[in-house]
Design a protein around this motif. Structure first.
Motif, PDB file in Angstrom:
ATOM      1  N   ASN A  43       0.850  -1.181   0.000  1.00  0.00           N
ATOM      2  CA  ASN A  43       0.000   0.000   0.000  1.00  0.00           C
ATOM      3  C   ASN A  43       0.892   1.241   0.000  1.00  0.00           C
ATOM      4  O   ASN A  43       1.793   1.357   0.827  1.00  0.00           O
ATOM      5  CB  ASN A  43      -0.901  -0.016   1.243  1.00  0.00           C
ATOM      6  N   PRO A  44       0.659   2.192  -0.917  1.00  0.00           N
ATOM      7  CA  PRO A  44       1.495   3.390  -0.935  1.00  0.00           C
ATOM      8  C   PRO A  44       1.218   4.334   0.238  1.00  0.00           C
ATOM      9  O   PRO A  44       2.050   5.184   0.546  1.00  0.00           O
ATOM     10  CB  PRO A  44       1.138   4.053  -2.272  1.00  0.00           C
ATOM     11  N   LEU A  45       0.065   4.144   0.912  1.00  0.00           N
ATOM     12  CA  LEU A  45      -0.210   4.957   2.093  1.00  0.00           C
ATOM     13  C   LEU A  45       0.623   4.435   3.251  1.00  0.00           C
ATOM     14  O   LEU A  45       0.734   3.226   3.452  1.00  0.00           O
ATOM     15  CB  LEU A  45      -1.692   4.886   2.461  1.00  0.00           C
ATOM     16  N   THR A  46       1.223   5.337   4.016  1.00  0.00           N
ATOM     17  CA  THR A  46       2.019   4.926   5.167  1.00  0.00           C
ATOM     18  C   THR A  46       1.417   5.497   6.444  1.00  0.00           C
ATOM     19  O   THR A  46       0.695   6.498   6.415  1.00  0.00           O
ATOM     20  CB  THR A  46       3.489   5.384   5.042  1.00  0.00           C
ATOM     21  N   ILE A  47       1.739   4.823   7.542  1.00  0.00           N
ATOM     22  CA  ILE A  47       1.289   5.264   8.865  1.00  0.00           C
ATOM     23  C   ILE A  47       2.480   5.192   9.806  1.00  0.00           C
ATOM     24  O   ILE A  47       3.442   4.449   9.555  1.00  0.00           O
ATOM     25  CB  ILE A  47       0.148   4.374   9.404  1.00  0.00           C
ATOM     26  N   PRO A  60       3.947   0.796   5.561  1.00  0.00           N
ATOM     27  CA  PRO A  60       2.813   0.814   4.635  1.00  0.00           C
ATOM     28  C   PRO A  60       1.548   0.456   5.419  1.00  0.00           C
ATOM     29  O   PRO A  60       1.612  -0.316   6.374  1.00  0.00           O
ATOM     30  CB  PRO A  60       3.142  -0.288   3.629  1.00  0.00           C
ATOM     31  N   LEU A  61       0.425   1.007   5.023  1.00  0.00           N
ATOM     32  CA  LEU A  61      -0.831   0.695   5.692  1.00  0.00           C
ATOM     33  C   LEU A  61      -1.106  -0.813   5.637  1.00  0.00           C
ATOM     34  O   LEU A  61      -1.595  -1.397   6.600  1.00  0.00           O
ATOM     35  CB  LEU A  61      -1.975   1.469   5.032  1.00  0.00           C
ATOM     36  N   SER A  62      -0.750  -1.438   4.515  1.00  0.00           N
ATOM     37  CA  SER A  62      -0.922  -2.885   4.379  1.00  0.00           C
ATOM     38  C   SER A  62       0.038  -3.418   3.329  1.00  0.00           C
ATOM     39  O   SER A  62       0.550  -2.664   2.501  1.00  0.00           O
ATOM     40  CB  SER A  62      -2.360  -3.232   3.976  1.00  0.00           C
ATOM     41  N   THR A  63       0.283  -4.724   3.388  1.00  0.00           N
ATOM     42  CA  THR A  63       1.018  -5.442   2.348  1.00  0.00           C
ATOM     43  C   THR A  63       0.290  -6.756   2.114  1.00  0.00           C
ATOM     44  O   THR A  63      -0.439  -7.238   2.985  1.00  0.00           O
ATOM     45  CB  THR A  63       2.484  -5.741   2.751  1.00  0.00           C
ATOM     46  N   SER A  64       0.478  -7.340   0.939  1.00  0.00           N
ATOM     47  CA  SER A  64      -0.149  -8.636   0.672  1.00  0.00           C
ATOM     48  C   SER A  64       0.814  -9.534  -0.086  1.00  0.00           C
ATOM     49  O   SER A  64       1.708  -9.063  -0.800  1.00  0.00           O
ATOM     50  CB  SER A  64      -1.463  -8.467  -0.085  1.00  0.00           C
ATOM     51  N   PHE A 151       3.725  -5.610   6.469  1.00  0.00           N
ATOM     52  CA  PHE A 151       4.751  -6.490   7.014  1.00  0.00           C
ATOM     53  C   PHE A 151       6.132  -5.854   6.943  1.00  0.00           C
ATOM     54  O   PHE A 151       6.508  -5.242   5.952  1.00  0.00           O
ATOM     55  CB  PHE A 151       4.772  -7.806   6.235  1.00  0.00           C
ATOM     56  N   ASP A 152       6.882  -6.031   8.005  1.00  0.00           N
ATOM     57  CA  ASP A 152       8.298  -5.688   8.052  1.00  0.00           C
ATOM     58  C   ASP A 152       8.987  -6.837   8.770  1.00  0.00           C
ATOM     59  O   ASP A 152       8.532  -7.261   9.831  1.00  0.00           O
ATOM     60  CB  ASP A 152       8.516  -4.373   8.795  1.00  0.00           C
ATOM     61  N   PHE A 153      10.066  -7.355   8.199  1.00  0.00           N
ATOM     62  CA  PHE A 153      10.686  -8.550   8.776  1.00  0.00           C
ATOM     63  C   PHE A 153      11.187  -8.317  10.203  1.00  0.00           C
ATOM     64  O   PHE A 153      11.327  -9.262  10.976  1.00  0.00           O
ATOM     65  CB  PHE A 153      11.814  -9.077   7.881  1.00  0.00           C
ATOM     66  N   SER A 154      11.399  -7.066  10.596  1.00  0.00           N
ATOM     67  CA  SER A 154      11.835  -6.793  11.977  1.00  0.00           C
ATOM     68  C   SER A 154      10.750  -7.157  12.992  1.00  0.00           C
ATOM     69  O   SER A 154      11.032  -7.292  14.179  1.00  0.00           O
ATOM     70  CB  SER A 154      12.240  -5.324  12.136  1.00  0.00           C
ATOM     71  N   ASP A 155       9.513  -7.325  12.535  1.00  0.00           N
ATOM     72  CA  ASP A 155       8.400  -7.686  13.419  1.00  0.00           C
ATOM     73  C   ASP A 155       8.170  -9.190  13.482  1.00  0.00           C
ATOM     74  O   ASP A 155       7.238  -9.658  14.117  1.00  0.00           O
ATOM     75  CB  ASP A 155       7.098  -7.054  12.914  1.00  0.00           C
TER      76      ASP A 155
END
Length: 190
Positions: A43-47, A60-64, A151-155
């Motif tokens: 998702n190009p939207l970030t939070i 990113p707000l979401s990844t799939s 998703f971020d692999f650090s999580d």
């Protein structure tokens, strides 16, 4: 289902022509959890990251992704993420095992035959350990996953054998131990 009836599949030496075709068609690569994957959307939207210790970081707000288990790589090893993940079955049949920090173990069949009781869509909250496996006699299990926030692999964290025993006890941990990732498997970020 009791854990005594849990049949953990044994990997085959090679991929079937069907699995090879699916891997090629979707441009999948090996996943460190087991199976194969490809990120299909960011998702190009970030939070701002909502997770402790990540002040000032964004997500990113979401990844799939597409995620595939095959007879050659039939197990998605126990791991947990911080993000909530929505899973949807696309093809095939398998089993998910969720391990909660309270010691509760859930197991259910996933697939597209909802009339026969398959779970076609399920949500795994952040912080819950999860593992997956291919169903008996099934060629492949293809699902999609949407992580919120992205998703971020650090999580991501793989479960260690000692942690599994601490949560579910020695007997259940022994039965579930084939779902633990071996220490010699490499890491790839997704």
């Amino acid at each position: 289902m009791s854990l005594q009836n849990l049949k953990i599949p044994t990997p085959t030496p090679n991929e079937s022509p069907s699995a090879k075709s699916l891997i090629s068609s979707l441009s999948l690569t090996p996943h460190p959890e087991g199976g194969y994957f490809i990120r299909t959307h960011t998702n190009p939207l970030t939070i701002p990251s909502p997770f402790p210790g990540q002040v000032g970081e964004t997500r990113p707000l979401s990844t799939s992704i597409f995620y595939l288990l095959t007879p050659h790589s039939p197990i998605g090893h126990f791991h947990k993420n911080r993000s909530l993940i929505v899973h949807t079955a696309v093809r095939g049949r398998g089993r998910y095992v969720l391990v909660h920090e309270s010691g509760k173990v859930e197991t259910f069949v996933v697939g597209c035959d909802v009339e026969k009781g398959d779970v076609a869509q399920w949500v795994v909250e952040g912080g819950v350990w999860k593992g997956s496996m291919l169903g008996e006699g099934v060629g492949e299990l293809l699902i999609t996953e949407v992580a919120v926030p992205g998703f971020d692999f650090s999580d991501h964290e793989f479960m260690a054998k000692g942690r599994l025993a601490d949560i579910v006890g020695l007997e259940a941990a022994e039965e579930l131990s084939p779902m633990l990732r071996s220490e010699d498997q490499g890491l790839i970020s997704s």
